[in-house]
Design an enzyme around this catalytic site. Structure first.
Site, PDB file in Angstrom:
ATOM      1  N   HIS A  69      -9.393  -3.700  -2.164  1.00 41.16           N
ATOM      2  CA  HIS A  69      -8.446  -2.739  -1.336  1.00 41.16           C
ATOM      3  C   HIS A  69      -8.580  -1.524  -1.424  1.00 41.16           C
ATOM      4  O   HIS A  69      -8.718  -0.757  -0.465  1.00 41.16           O
ATOM      5  CB  HIS A  69      -6.892  -3.126  -1.978  1.00 41.16           C
ATOM      6  CG  HIS A  69      -5.877  -2.344  -1.463  1.00 41.16           C
ATOM      7  ND1 HIS A  69      -4.863  -2.914  -0.747  1.00 41.16           N
ATOM      8  CD2 HIS A  69      -5.471  -1.085  -1.090  1.00 41.16           C
ATOM      9  CE1 HIS A  69      -4.015  -2.069  -0.266  1.00 41.16           C
ATOM     10  NE2 HIS A  69      -4.463  -0.881  -0.508  1.00 41.16           N
ATOM     11  N   GLU A  70      -9.033  -0.938  -2.551  1.00 39.41           N
ATOM     12  CA  GLU A  70      -9.363   0.780  -2.542  1.00 39.41           C
ATOM     13  C   GLU A  70     -10.604   0.820  -1.927  1.00 39.41           C
ATOM     14  O   GLU A  70     -10.864   2.046  -1.276  1.00 39.41           O
ATOM     15  CB  GLU A  70      -9.324   1.188  -3.949  1.00 39.41           C
ATOM     16  CG  GLU A  70      -8.184   0.993  -4.803  1.00 39.41           C
ATOM     17  CD  GLU A  70      -7.039   1.689  -3.990  1.00 39.41           C
ATOM     18  OE1 GLU A  70      -7.115   2.777  -3.434  1.00 39.41           O
ATOM     19  OE2 GLU A  70      -5.979   1.080  -4.010  1.00 39.41           O
ATOM     20  N   HIS A  94     -10.072   1.311   1.631  1.00 39.15           N
ATOM     21  CA  HIS A  94      -9.643   2.559   2.229  1.00 39.15           C
ATOM     22  C   HIS A  94     -10.836   3.647   2.412  1.00 39.15           C
ATOM     23  O   HIS A  94     -10.706   4.600   3.191  1.00 39.15           O
ATOM     24  CB  HIS A  94      -8.694   3.305   0.916  1.00 39.15           C
ATOM     25  CG  HIS A  94      -7.389   2.850   1.071  1.00 39.15           C
ATOM     26  ND1 HIS A  94      -6.517   2.948   2.102  1.00 39.15           N
ATOM     27  CD2 HIS A  94      -6.576   2.151   0.237  1.00 39.15           C
ATOM     28  CE1 HIS A  94      -5.289   2.749   1.922  1.00 39.15           C
ATOM     29  NE2 HIS A  94      -5.287   1.894   0.611  1.00 39.15           N
ATOM     30  N   CYS A 108       0.949  -1.259  -0.233  1.00 36.61           N
ATOM     31  CA  CYS A 108       0.204  -0.043  -0.064  1.00 36.61           C
ATOM     32  C   CYS A 108       0.902   1.229  -0.123  1.00 36.61           C
ATOM     33  O   CYS A 108       1.898   1.285   0.883  1.00 36.61           O
ATOM     34  CB  CYS A 108      -0.872  -0.091   1.329  1.00 36.61           C
ATOM     35  SG  CYS A 108      -2.083   1.262   1.226  1.00 36.61           S
TER      36      CYS A 108
END
EC number: 3.5.1.88
Length: 189
Positions: free
Chosen positions: A159-160, A163, A116
């Site tokens: 993953h995004e 966030h 990351c």
């Protein structure tokens, strides 16, 4: 242009990295339009070895607004082609207000684990994610898209989206046994 110094790190205090980001309304403001361009530009430049070296950028396939300390449900994703004869990206878009509307029972994980741009240290361990997802999101014009993704692009988008929800990849790693994954997990990468 976003540089490495602009990217929030997980050990910094007083950032929005661990917050649930605010939904984006349309039409986008000028600032939001610029943010979308800047996020994608970072990915494009970071994937060009010469330019990445010139600007001191770490290569990335995704960058979310909270990573530049903006609490908005917006992330750029650029998964490059894996075909030497066709350089069309596998997936490229700025995803706004993304929602995973369906997901496989089958899990997938990268053999090398995940990294990351907001985490400067290596964190070993498998990050189990859904191997296939159906993603619904809006683009910068406010158009709604529904796409089916599998394997690496699905992992990148999850993953995004994490966030945007204040979650980091290492939150998914088994604390007692980092290299343990659910039975039947597909490994690739």
């Amino acid at each position: 242009m976003i540089l490495m110094k602009d990217i929030v790190r997980d050990d910094q205090e007083g950032t929005v990295l661990r917050d649930y980001a605010a939904k984006v309304s349309f039409p986008l403001t000028e600032e939001e339009q610029q943010l979308a361009k800047d996020l994608m530009e970072y990915l494009e430049i970071s994937q060009d070895e010469e330019l990445a070296e010139k600007y001191g950028l770490r290569a990335g396939v995704g960058l979310a607004a909270p990573q530049v300390n903006v609490s908005k449900q917006m992330a750029a994703v650029l998964v490059p082609s894996d075909d030497e004869e066709d350089d069309t990206p596998i997936f490229k878009d700025v995803i706004i207000n993304p929602v995973i509307i369906s997901e496989s029972v089958q899990m997938g994980a990268l053999t090398e684990g995940e990294g990351c741009l907001s985490v400067d240290r290596d964190i070993a361990g498998y990050v189990p994610r859904h191997d296939r997802i159906t993603l619904k999101y809006q683009d910068v014009q406010g158009e709604t898209h529904k796409v089916r993704l599998k394997h690496y692009p699905a992992i990148v988008c999850q993953h995004e989206i994490d966030h945007l929800h204040g979650v980091l990849f290492y939150d998914h790693i088994n604390k007692d046994n980092p290299f343990e994954a659910p039975e039947g997990t597909v490994f690739f990468g």
